[in-house]
Write an enzyme that holds these catalytic residues in place. Sequence first.
Site: not given
Ligand code: UGA
Length: 449
Positions: A165, A269, A276
């Site tokens: 992430r 949210g 990704c």
């Molecule tokens: C995501 C995946 O979590 C990783 O496991 C994966 O390796 C990566 O994509 C990829 O394919 O390379 P990332 O894009 O860094 O990682 O971000 P996340 O932490 O997944 O968050 C994504 C979005 O979801 C953000 O906008 C975050 O604010 C939102 N989110 C996440 C929520 O609104 N609520 C949550 O409970 C979790």
Amino acid sequence: MNNKTLKVAFFGLGYVGLTMATSIAERDARVIGYDIDTEKVAKVNKGETPIHEPNLSTLLRRNIVKKRFFAIEDPRKAVKESEIIFITVGTPSLQDGSINLDYVKSASETIGKELRDLEDYKLIVLRSTVTPGTTCNLLKPSLEANSCRICGKDFGLAYNPEFLREGSAIKDTLHPDRLIIGEMDEKSGDALEEFYQWLYHDELPPTIRTNPDIAELIKYANNAFLAMKVSFINQVANLCQRIPNADVEVIAKGIGLDRRIGPLFLKAGLGWGGSCLPKDLRALLKFSRSKGVALPLTEATLFVNEIQPLNAVKIAEKLLGDLKDMRIAILGLSFKPGTDDVREAVSIKIVEELLRREAKIVTYDPVAMENARIVFGDRVGYSKSALECINDADCSIIITEWPEFLKIKPKDFVSRMRNPIVIDGRRLYDPEDFSSKLRYVAIGFGSKI
Ligand code: UGA
């Protein structure tokens, strides 16, 4: 494997390539990063990171200085001097949402050509997110055709998805939940597992060895499920908002304690963004349609996420009426905290919608201002601090839950804003406290508006 002599190359110094290359160098391997971007190569060699990622710059600088890692534009040297070559190039979306495999294709051609004159066995590992069939039907034939060598005999090949992430990329690389090894043949799988045993010692995470097609699909299913979880809780949040006294945070806690559901990725949210999840879900849908299979849950996951950010605008309109010339303070622009990445960030959708209503926008983000400027140009104002941003505003919208926004107290909003209205799009503040001191509406917190 001997720590001192392990030689690894990365083709592509984006998020995945740079963080993994740096992490491996830290474990005393000799790592070469190849990229076609001259500016990036020069920057990396100076120990400067092209991205904002916690701990990355310290680690990068240390490994550049110790000469355990360097970047080059010479693919020959990268291939020749490495035992394992990771392909970590981008796989962006095409106009129609399907995956663009051009960079994987060109990396495979380049590596293939360099393999031609080499005698020794190299392991090629694709780590970019790709649709099922890419390793077997694109990468393998391309490597074989360009190298005139045989996969499985002269070189090894595996697909090995990453799950890191942004914002915790180093930690995720060094302490992953699991490893997925999609091997073309047993020898390739053994070589990659041996590499990870070297990297993780006795902390080798649960490892699944399978074929490349399955490994490729695991990555998509993983991201589609994560996005579905968030869209699900966002829907529950929207329902809560219509029920006075309901609170999605308590509901998330309540269902998260069911071990079959789990507590993570249930933070409601204004929607999910980033480089990704949106692109991968669209690519998965295109891919599944090409196979004649519908994925209605994934369609709905994306649909919910399209409209979720607009809630912030609707709430602002309900509270303020016509938004024309209203001064709206936007707190947070990156797609999540801990990164300067604004790709497919919820902030963009909200700001564009507010601009359509001719509102006056002033923005602040602790690290993403430069990237935001590329998107918004002079159509919005940029503040030097969160407090400056809320000055004279008619409404403040929290879009990214940066910890520093917690320092803004109700009295700051009340004394600085023209109209102390806060829309908490990330459930950053204590609703009881804020509601008693100003007009406060939080996603998933029952209110009468
Ligand atoms: C995501 C995946 O979590 C990783 O496991 C994966 O390796 C990566 O994509 C990829 O394919 O390379 P990332 O894009 O860094 O990682 O971000 P996340 O932490 O997944 O968050 C994504 C979005 O979801 C953000 O906008 C975050 O604010 C939102 N989110 C996440 C929520 O609104 N609520 C949550 O409970 C979790």
